[in-house]
Structure formats: C-alpha cells, structure tokens
Write a protein that holds these residues in place. Structure first.
Motif, PDB file in Angstrom:
ATOM      1  N   ILE A 226     109.383 -23.107  89.049  1.00  0.00           N
ATOM      2  CA  ILE A 226     110.284 -22.009  88.674  1.00  0.00           C
ATOM      3  C   ILE A 226     109.504 -20.930  87.914  1.00  0.00           C
ATOM      4  N   SER A 227     108.297 -20.639  88.390  1.00  0.00           N
ATOM      5  CA  SER A 227     107.390 -19.604  87.868  1.00  0.00           C
ATOM      6  C   SER A 227     106.732 -19.964  86.542  1.00  0.00           C
ATOM      7  N   HIS A 228     106.887 -21.195  86.066  1.00  0.00           N
ATOM      8  CA  HIS A 228     106.114 -21.683  84.924  1.00  0.00           C
ATOM      9  C   HIS A 228     104.877 -22.390  85.467  1.00  0.00           C
ATOM     10  N   PHE A 229     103.686 -21.902  85.151  1.00  0.00           N
ATOM     11  CA  PHE A 229     102.472 -22.513  85.671  1.00  0.00           C
ATOM     12  C   PHE A 229     102.144 -23.795  84.911  1.00  0.00           C
ATOM     13  N   ILE A 230     101.790 -24.840  85.674  1.00  0.00           N
ATOM     14  CA  ILE A 230     101.530 -26.155  85.077  1.00  0.00           C
ATOM     15  C   ILE A 230     100.151 -26.673  85.464  1.00  0.00           C
ATOM     16  N   THR A 231      99.652 -27.625  84.675  1.00  0.00           N
ATOM     17  CA  THR A 231      98.380 -28.285  84.958  1.00  0.00           C
ATOM     18  C   THR A 231      98.645 -29.520  85.824  1.00  0.00           C
ATOM     19  N   ALA A 232      97.573 -30.256  86.123  1.00  0.00           N
ATOM     20  CA  ALA A 232      97.684 -31.416  87.009  1.00  0.00           C
ATOM     21  C   ALA A 232      98.604 -32.500  86.458  1.00  0.00           C
ATOM     22  N   ASP A 233      98.708 -32.590  85.120  1.00  0.00           N
ATOM     23  CA  ASP A 233      99.579 -33.625  84.546  1.00  0.00           C
ATOM     24  C   ASP A 233     100.962 -33.091  84.187  1.00  0.00           C
ATOM     25  N   GLY A 234     101.257 -31.855  84.576  1.00  0.00           N
ATOM     26  CA  GLY A 234     102.583 -31.299  84.340  1.00  0.00           C
ATOM     27  C   GLY A 234     102.732 -30.522  83.048  1.00  0.00           C
ATOM     28  N   SER A 235     101.655 -30.387  82.291  1.00  0.00           N
ATOM     29  CA  SER A 235     101.715 -29.625  81.041  1.00  0.00           C
ATOM     30  C   SER A 235     101.719 -28.128  81.343  1.00  0.00           C
ATOM     31  N   LEU A 236     102.195 -27.337  80.380  1.00  0.00           N
ATOM     32  CA  LEU A 236     102.167 -25.889  80.513  1.00  0.00           C
ATOM     33  C   LEU A 236     100.718 -25.416  80.552  1.00  0.00           C
ATOM     34  N   GLY A 251     111.764 -27.423  79.718  1.00  0.00           N
ATOM     35  CA  GLY A 251     112.502 -28.478  79.027  1.00  0.00           C
ATOM     36  C   GLY A 251     113.945 -28.563  79.478  1.00  0.00           C
ATOM     37  N   GLU A 252     114.529 -27.405  79.814  1.00  0.00           N
ATOM     38  CA  GLU A 252     115.912 -27.372  80.301  1.00  0.00           C
ATOM     39  C   GLU A 252     116.017 -27.958  81.715  1.00  0.00           C
ATOM     40  N   VAL A 253     114.980 -27.762  82.514  1.00  0.00           N
ATOM     41  CA  VAL A 253     114.999 -28.292  83.885  1.00  0.00           C
ATOM     42  C   VAL A 253     115.117 -29.813  83.854  1.00  0.00           C
ATOM     43  N   LYS A 254     114.447 -30.435  82.896  1.00  0.00           N
ATOM     44  CA  LYS A 254     114.473 -31.895  82.787  1.00  0.00           C
ATOM     45  C   LYS A 254     115.858 -32.448  82.478  1.00  0.00           C
ATOM     46  N   GLU A 255     116.697 -31.631  81.861  1.00  0.00           N
ATOM     47  CA  GLU A 255     117.987 -32.111  81.389  1.00  0.00           C
ATOM     48  C   GLU A 255     119.094 -32.015  82.440  1.00  0.00           C
ATOM     49  N   GLY A 274     102.009 -32.603  90.036  1.00  0.00           N
ATOM     50  CA  GLY A 274     102.142 -32.145  88.659  1.00  0.00           C
ATOM     51  C   GLY A 274     103.598 -31.999  88.243  1.00  0.00           C
ATOM     52  N   THR A 275     104.427 -31.512  89.166  1.00  0.00           N
ATOM     53  CA  THR A 275     105.857 -31.355  88.887  1.00  0.00           C
ATOM     54  C   THR A 275     106.503 -32.710  88.642  1.00  0.00           C
ATOM     55  N   LEU A 276     106.140 -33.697  89.446  1.00  0.00           N
ATOM     56  CA  LEU A 276     106.708 -35.042  89.278  1.00  0.00           C
ATOM     57  C   LEU A 276     106.208 -35.699  87.998  1.00  0.00           C
ATOM     58  N   LEU A 277     104.918 -35.547  87.704  1.00  0.00           N
ATOM     59  CA  LEU A 277     104.371 -36.144  86.484  1.00  0.00           C
ATOM     60  C   LEU A 277     104.971 -35.500  85.239  1.00  0.00           C
ATOM     61  N   GLY A 278     105.309 -34.215  85.337  1.00  0.00           N
ATOM     62  CA  GLY A 278     105.943 -33.543  84.208  1.00  0.00           C
ATOM     63  C   GLY A 278     107.400 -33.911  84.033  1.00  0.00           C
ATOM     64  N   GLY A 279     107.973 -34.580  85.019  1.00  0.00           N
ATOM     65  CA  GLY A 279     109.367 -34.998  84.930  1.00  0.00           C
ATOM     66  C   GLY A 279     110.355 -33.878  85.183  1.00  0.00           C
TER      67      GLY A 279
END
Length: 296
Positions: A226-236, A251-255, A274-279
């Motif tokens: 959703i246009s938030h760039f993430i690393t391989a482990d799902g971090s910002l 954080g809202e997407v997770k909820e 990365g998206t899956l690892l970030g939850g």
C-alpha cells in the motif's frame, strides 16, 4: 514395440506386439504389483501447497491459481477473478471495504459482480493522484467497486507521496481529508497488492520519487505494501519517505478482519515474502509457482 539405448542409437530390440497385447501385459503387470499407474491432480497439489502456506505464515486463507502462460496480463486476470469470487464470499451487510490501486486490483474490480449486501461502503486506503500520464487504474477501480456494492467510493484525492512531510501534514489536517482517512482506518476488509523496487515499478514510473530516493529504496527495500516500502523481513525501509506517504499505516493493515493480498509472478516474490513476514496480510491470493518459492 521398439527399444532404444539411452543415447538414442538404433533400436537393439523390436517386438511385434499389437496394442491390445500391450494393454493386456500392462494390466497383468499392474495386477501383479509390477507397475503402478498414478494420475497427478494439480488441484490437489494446489490445495496442499495452500494449506502449507496458511500454516507457515499464519494465514486465514491462501488461494492459489495455476498459470503456465508466464504472461503477466493473463495471470492478473486469473488472480482478479479468484479474488473477486473470494470477496463476494466474505462481504456481509454493513461491511467497510478499503481498496488500493494497481493492475492486479484493476482485474479484481473488473471481475466483481453486483452484490446483494446492504450498507456496504468502499474507501480508498491511499492517495491516488498521479503526477504523470501513466495510468494507476485508481478511477476505474473505484468506479467498479462502487457499482458492485451500490455505493459511491470515498476517494482520497491526494498524491500518494508528497514532496515533503511538512506539506503532507498540513494537507492531512483538512477536515474532509481527515474524514476520508478516518473512514479508511474504520474498514474491516482491506484488499491490496504489493509492488517491487525494479526500475519498472509503478510507484517509480508515476514520478513521485527522485533518482536519489529511488536508488536508496533499491538498495534497502524489496517492494511496497500500500505504497509503504518494506525490507526483506517486512520492516519499514525508509522512514523519511514514509513520512511523506499518504496511505493507511502498516500497523492498521495488520488489525483488519480481512487483509487480502492479491499478487503473483516471479519478480514480486521478495516483496510478497516481506509482506507475509511483516504480518500485513492474513489472506493471500497468488499463483502456484510463487507459492512453491515461499515454501522452498
């Protein structure tokens, strides 16, 4: 019946056997346990892989499509059709659906059928105004989602990435914009895709980022959610760029009750993982080959 050596040389043995005779011999061999015939069931293989994905990443649901064409357009059509069907199966009266944009979401919107559910609202989860002539499909997606659920989609008429965090913060204080953003946070269903950081990535081609920002992201990120760039482990991946981004916070997407990721194809495997690892997704709709990569 003819036999050849493994290197393909001339036959060393030839048997004058008819097809019925061969059939009887095979049947005899099968009855004696000398030969076993198995028919592979692709659907069963996909179901097994989906179950493994659900267990590995804690997903509510994983749905896999099969595509041997290696054509991104055809794959997106199949993903869109499957996602539209899944969405129809879960939406209930009074649900609030949050949408993003992109080619995969366009195919979801194209395959939606009119819903009989009442009081369903649809809202954009991120800015949609482009600074280039390239189509991000946001208008078509909003129109088709609104038509399917008999509502007017709430649009977020802003660039998805501003030039500065200060400008973004000022604009976000506008009452109308704040109300739309609050509606996005209140959604219980979010459906979205993820992008890459390749040179042909849509967010790069839409002109939101300069060359130095693009290089920075390509060095540290694997893609965007959703246009938030993430690393391989799902971090910002980049806090400065994220501060300029108009999109539902990760954080809202997770909820969300349902956070549905619709995406496939080899170039996006790192971003999907990365998206899956970030939850950030609890439902995954992807292609079978990509799924095998996540499980390897």
């Amino acid at each position: 019946m003819m036999f050849r050596l493994e290197d393909g040389r001339q036959p060393v043995c030839k048997l004058d056997l008819s097809r019925p005779t061969v059939s009887r011999l095979l049947r005899f061999s099968r009855d004696q346990g000398l030969v076993r015939l198995e028919i592979a069931d692709p659907a069963k293989d996909r179901e097994a892989a989906a179950s493994r994905l659900e267990a590995k990443y804690g997903l509510k649901k994983a749905l896999l499509v099969y595509d041997a064409s290696h054509d991104r357009r055809i794959l997106n059509e199949k993903l869109g059709e499957r996602a539209a069907g899944y969405l129809a199966s879960i939406v209930r009266d009074h649900d609030r659906i949050g949408i993003s944009w992109g080619r995969a979401l366009e195919e979801v919107a194209n395959h939606l059928r009119p819903s009989s559910c009442k009081d369903v609202s649809v809202v954009q989860l991120k800015g949609s105004v482009s600074v280039s002539d390239m189509n991000n499909y946001a208008n078509d997606i909003s129109r088709n989602f609104g038509a399917a659920f008999q509502t007017n989609t709430l649009a977020l008429p802003l660039p998805v990435i501003f030039d500065s965090a200060v400008t973004k913060d000022i604009v976000m204080r506008d009452r109308f914009i704040a109300d739309v953003f609050a509606a996005g946070k209140a959604t219980n269903i979010a459906i979205f895709t993820c992008g890459t950081v390749r040179n042909d990535a849509m967010l790069f081609k839409l002109g939101y980022l300069d060359k130095s920002e693009t290089a920075r992201l390509q060095a540290h990120a694997v893609g965007d959610v959703i246009s938030h760039f993430i690393t391989a482990d799902g971090s910002l991946a980049d806090a400065d760029i994220d501060a300029k981004t108009v999109s539902l916070p990760l954080g809202e997407v997770k909820e969300k009750e349902y956070s549905i990721l619709v995406v496939g194809a080899a170039p996006k495997i790192s971003a999907i993982r990365g998206t899956l690892l970030g939850g950030y997704a609890n439902v995954l709709i992807t292609d079978y080959e990509s799924a095998l990569s996540f499980l390897a």
